[in-house]
Design a protein around this motif. Structure first.
Motif, short mmCIF file in Angstrom:
data_model
loop_
_atom_site.label_atom_id
_atom_site.label_comp_id
_atom_site.label_asym_id
_atom_site.label_seq_id
_atom_site.Cartn_x
_atom_site.Cartn_y
_atom_site.Cartn_z
N ALA A 187 121.51 54.01 47.07
CA ALA A 187 122.23 55.16 46.51
C ALA A 187 123.71 55.13 46.89
O ALA A 187 124.10 54.47 47.86
CB ALA A 187 121.59 56.47 47.01
N SER A 188 124.51 55.84 46.10
CA SER A 188 125.95 55.92 46.39
C SER A 188 126.28 57.16 47.22
O SER A 188 127.12 57.12 48.10
CB SER A 188 126.75 56.02 45.09
OG SER A 188 126.73 54.79 44.44
N ILE A 189 125.62 58.27 46.90
CA ILE A 189 125.95 59.54 47.57
C ILE A 189 124.76 59.97 48.43
O ILE A 189 123.63 60.06 47.93
CB ILE A 189 126.28 60.63 46.53
CG1 ILE A 189 127.50 60.23 45.70
CG2 ILE A 189 126.52 61.98 47.21
CD1 ILE A 189 127.83 61.17 44.55
N LYS A 247 122.68 60.14 35.76
CA LYS A 247 122.44 59.41 37.01
C LYS A 247 121.26 60.05 37.75
O LYS A 247 121.11 61.27 37.75
CB LYS A 247 123.69 59.43 37.89
CG LYS A 247 124.83 58.60 37.31
CD LYS A 247 126.06 58.68 38.18
CE LYS A 247 127.27 58.00 37.58
NZ LYS A 247 127.18 56.55 37.44
N GLY A 248 120.43 59.20 38.38
CA GLY A 248 119.21 59.70 39.00
C GLY A 248 119.40 60.23 40.42
O GLY A 248 120.26 59.76 41.17
N ILE A 249 118.57 61.20 40.76
CA ILE A 249 118.62 61.80 42.11
C ILE A 249 117.24 61.68 42.76
O ILE A 249 116.21 61.84 42.10
CB ILE A 249 118.99 63.29 42.04
CG1 ILE A 249 120.32 63.49 41.31
CG2 ILE A 249 119.07 63.90 43.45
CD1 ILE A 249 120.76 64.94 41.19
N TYR A 250 117.24 61.42 44.08
CA TYR A 250 116.01 61.42 44.89
C TYR A 250 116.10 62.59 45.87
O TYR A 250 117.12 62.76 46.53
CB TYR A 250 115.89 60.09 45.64
CG TYR A 250 114.52 59.84 46.24
CD1 TYR A 250 113.66 58.90 45.68
CD2 TYR A 250 114.09 60.52 47.38
CE1 TYR A 250 112.40 58.64 46.23
CE2 TYR A 250 112.83 60.28 47.93
CZ TYR A 250 112.00 59.34 47.35
OH TYR A 250 110.76 59.09 47.89
N PHE A 251 115.05 63.39 45.93
CA PHE A 251 115.03 64.55 46.82
C PHE A 251 114.11 64.26 48.00
O PHE A 251 112.91 64.03 47.80
CB PHE A 251 114.51 65.79 46.08
CG PHE A 251 115.47 66.33 45.06
CD1 PHE A 251 115.64 65.71 43.84
CD2 PHE A 251 116.21 67.47 45.35
CE1 PHE A 251 116.55 66.20 42.91
CE2 PHE A 251 117.12 67.97 44.41
CZ PHE A 251 117.29 67.33 43.20
N LEU A 252 114.67 64.31 49.20
CA LEU A 252 113.89 64.03 50.40
C LEU A 252 114.02 65.22 51.35
O LEU A 252 115.13 65.55 51.79
CB LEU A 252 114.44 62.76 51.07
CG LEU A 252 113.76 62.28 52.33
CD1 LEU A 252 112.31 61.89 52.07
CD2 LEU A 252 114.52 61.09 52.92
N ILE A 260 117.81 63.86 35.70
CA ILE A 260 116.88 62.76 36.01
C ILE A 260 116.55 62.77 37.50
O ILE A 260 117.42 62.50 38.35
CB ILE A 260 117.50 61.39 35.62
CG1 ILE A 260 117.90 61.39 34.15
CG2 ILE A 260 116.53 60.25 35.93
CD1 ILE A 260 118.77 60.20 33.76
N ILE A 261 115.29 63.08 37.82
CA ILE A 261 114.84 63.02 39.21
C ILE A 261 113.98 61.76 39.34
O ILE A 261 112.92 61.66 38.71
CB ILE A 261 114.04 64.28 39.59
CG1 ILE A 261 114.97 65.51 39.49
CG2 ILE A 261 113.45 64.15 41.00
CD1 ILE A 261 114.34 66.83 39.84
N LYS A 292 114.12 52.79 47.55
CA LYS A 292 114.73 51.55 47.04
C LYS A 292 114.26 51.30 45.61
O LYS A 292 115.06 51.02 44.72
CB LYS A 292 114.35 50.36 47.91
CG LYS A 292 115.18 50.28 49.17
CD LYS A 292 114.77 49.09 50.03
CE LYS A 292 115.25 49.30 51.45
NZ LYS A 292 114.55 48.58 52.48
N GLU A 293 112.96 51.43 45.39
CA GLU A 293 112.41 51.15 44.06
C GLU A 293 112.89 52.15 43.02
O GLU A 293 113.02 51.84 41.84
CB GLU A 293 110.87 51.14 44.10
CG GLU A 293 110.34 49.81 44.61
CD GLU A 293 108.91 49.92 45.13
OE1 GLU A 293 108.18 50.84 44.71
OE2 GLU A 293 108.53 49.08 45.98
N SER A 294 113.18 53.38 43.46
CA SER A 294 113.62 54.41 42.50
C SER A 294 115.09 54.28 42.13
O SER A 294 115.55 54.89 41.18
CB SER A 294 113.42 55.81 43.08
OG SER A 294 112.26 55.92 43.80
N SER A 295 115.85 53.51 42.94
CA SER A 295 117.29 53.31 42.68
C SER A 295 118.05 54.58 42.33
O SER A 295 118.67 54.65 41.27
CB SER A 295 117.47 52.35 41.50
OG SER A 295 117.40 51.08 41.92
#
Ligand code: UDP
Length: 238
Positions: free
Chosen positions: A176-178, A98-103, A125-126, A147-150
């Motif tokens: 995202a879910s989390i 599952k993918g993660i986005y770091f902000l 997966i980042i 949004k585009e990175s889902s």
């Protein structure tokens, strides 16, 4: 499953139980409940609402909240550090692809944090990232990028209350879910800022270590006695 402290429900099972618990949500906001976050929430309606939504869960992150739960006669089982929950989520995402986005954080810390995690959790997966220095009221481009990175998970490390405000405002419009606010955790994982030695963490002295490394934090510690007084006072009122 929860301890009542002031008007908050604080998760009171173990960290391992918590990781299982969050998998039951379609969307969840994990809040690292330290005295500062909870005290701010008592004086700010929108922060308070964010802490008490039905898809928000507060973890007892910090000795101040552990002590508060004892004063409130609803002791939590253990302290649950946000950064440890983060790592458990990273491992889960790696295993489940599952993918993660770091902000958040400064670009250099953010890059090093992601590099270190990719080394430690090979196959992670980042799906995207962005530093934390922008106006959260005016950030369409960043929102579109998320949004585009889902991502399955959005980690937000911009300090409190900026990170909570960002999540409260946008989580319902993002996929995202989390969602989790992580304070200075990207800096710690980058290796540029050390976490306290284990013996200090175990003795509940992590705050002392952080003040010794970043003396400007001393001002922020004043919130701990204020918070504890509020808890003590509200208990007497009952
Ligand atoms: N930060 C950010 N944007 C800002 C202000 C701070 O991304 O506008 C980042 C900063 O670079 C650091 C973290 O937020 O990585 C600071 O969090 P802090 O240590 O204050 O949080 P705590 O761990 O104390 O909750």
């Amino acid at each position: 499953m929860f301890s009542r402290v002031l008007k908050y429900d604080i998760y009171n099972e173990s960290k391992n139980e918590f990781i299982k618990y969050i998998k039951g949500f379609n969307k969840i906001h994990i809040i690292s409940g330290n005295p500062e976050v909870l005290y701010n929430g008592m004086n700010d309606n929108s922060l308070f609402k964010g802490c008490t939504e039905k898809n928000s869960v507060i973890i007892p992150d910090g000795i101040g909240v552990v002590i508060a739960s004892k004063i409130a006669k609803a002791p939590v089982k253990e302290k649950i550090a946000g950064i440890e929950v983060m790592e458990a989520i990273v491992k889960y995402c790696r295993d489940e692809k599952k993918g993660i986005y770091f902000l958040g954080a400064k670009q250099e810390m953010l890059d090093k944090c992601m590099e270190n995690l990719k080394k430690k959790y090979s196959g992670l997966i980042i799906v995207g990232s962005h530093d934390g220095y922008f106006d959260i009221k005016n950030c369409e481009e960043i929102l579109n990028d998320i949004k585009e990175s889902s991502p399955h998970v959005l980690f937000v490390a911009m300090g409190s209350p900026k990170q909570e405000r960002f999540i409260n405002q946008y989580m319902n419009s993002l996929p995202a879910s989390i969602y989790m606010g992580l304070g200075g955790s990207f800096d710690v994982i980058s290796g540029k800022l050390k976490r306290a030695p284990r013996w200090m963490i175990n003795m509940g002295l992590e705050w002392l270590y952080r003040v010794s490394k970043e003396p400007f934090r001393i001002k922020r510690l004043g919130v701990i006695p204020k918070f504890l007084l509020k808890v003590t006072f509200s208990k007497k009122e009952k």
